[in-house]
Write an enzyme that holds these catalytic residues in place. Sequence first.
Site, PDB file in Angstrom:
ATOM      1  N   ASP A   9       0.866  -1.181   0.000  1.00 16.65           N
ATOM      2  CA  ASP A   9       0.000   0.000   0.000  1.00 16.65           C
ATOM      3  C   ASP A   9       0.909   1.239   0.000  1.00 16.65           C
ATOM      4  O   ASP A   9       2.089   1.143   0.353  1.00 16.65           O
ATOM      5  CB  ASP A   9      -0.859  -0.048   1.270  1.00 16.65           C
ATOM      6  N   ASP A  11      -0.142   5.207   0.821  1.00 15.44           N
ATOM      7  CA  ASP A  11      -0.379   6.216   1.861  1.00 15.44           C
ATOM      8  C   ASP A  11      -0.624   5.568   3.223  1.00 15.44           C
ATOM      9  O   ASP A  11      -1.524   4.739   3.383  1.00 15.44           O
ATOM     10  CB  ASP A  11      -1.568   7.106   1.471  1.00 15.44           C
TER      11      ASP A  11
END
Length: 164
Positions: A9, A11
């Site tokens: 991932d 952010d």
Amino acid sequence: MENKAVFFDRDGTLNVDIHYLHRPEDFIWIPGAKEAIRHVNDRGYLAILVTNQSGVARGYYPESDVQHVYDWMNSELQKVGAHLDALYYCPHHPEGTVPAYTKACSCRKPATGLIDAACARFHIDRAKSYFVGDSDGDMLCAKNAGLKGLRYEGGSLLDLVQKI
Ligand SMILES: O=P(O)(O)OC[C@@H](O)[C@H]1O[C@H](OP(=O)(O)O)[C@@H](O)[C@@H](O)[C@@H]1O
Ligand SMILES: [Mg+2]
Ligand SMILES: [Zn+2]
């Protein structure tokens, strides 16, 4: 031959989530993030970025900014002997303001469209692969996609990824 991968991932996992980040100058690496990526590079895993970027659908920034931030990340990673192999992102949102991106899609995590596309392109063995993320949605996505989920909850990302 099948490959193994670590999906990251973006952010909140590789960088501090300042909400709808779209400029390299606002990007703050999470401690140990670059080293975590190098760790998986060195162990023969593909390192693949999977990120929801509904800021595109919301009209906050264009798709080209998502690619620009990714290219900048790779230029920074190159300085420490690390790299990301591919970028997959979802620019959609059902409540967007840009018609072309405003829809319910099959690629916004926790849906598995991004993972499915990467697995098909790179012939990835899901049973040998991981998803490193910071949210409930990421962990649900990992489960839905048949990947082992590793949840980042603070501290050094390298410490977490060394479990691989
Ligand atoms: O790399 P991620 O964590 O998949 O990216 C999340 C951000 O795009 C964005 O996500 C959430 O917004 P939406 O649900 O898409 O509106 C929030 O967590 C924002 O703070 C994030 O910046
Ligand atoms: Mg996140
Ligand atoms: Zn989507």
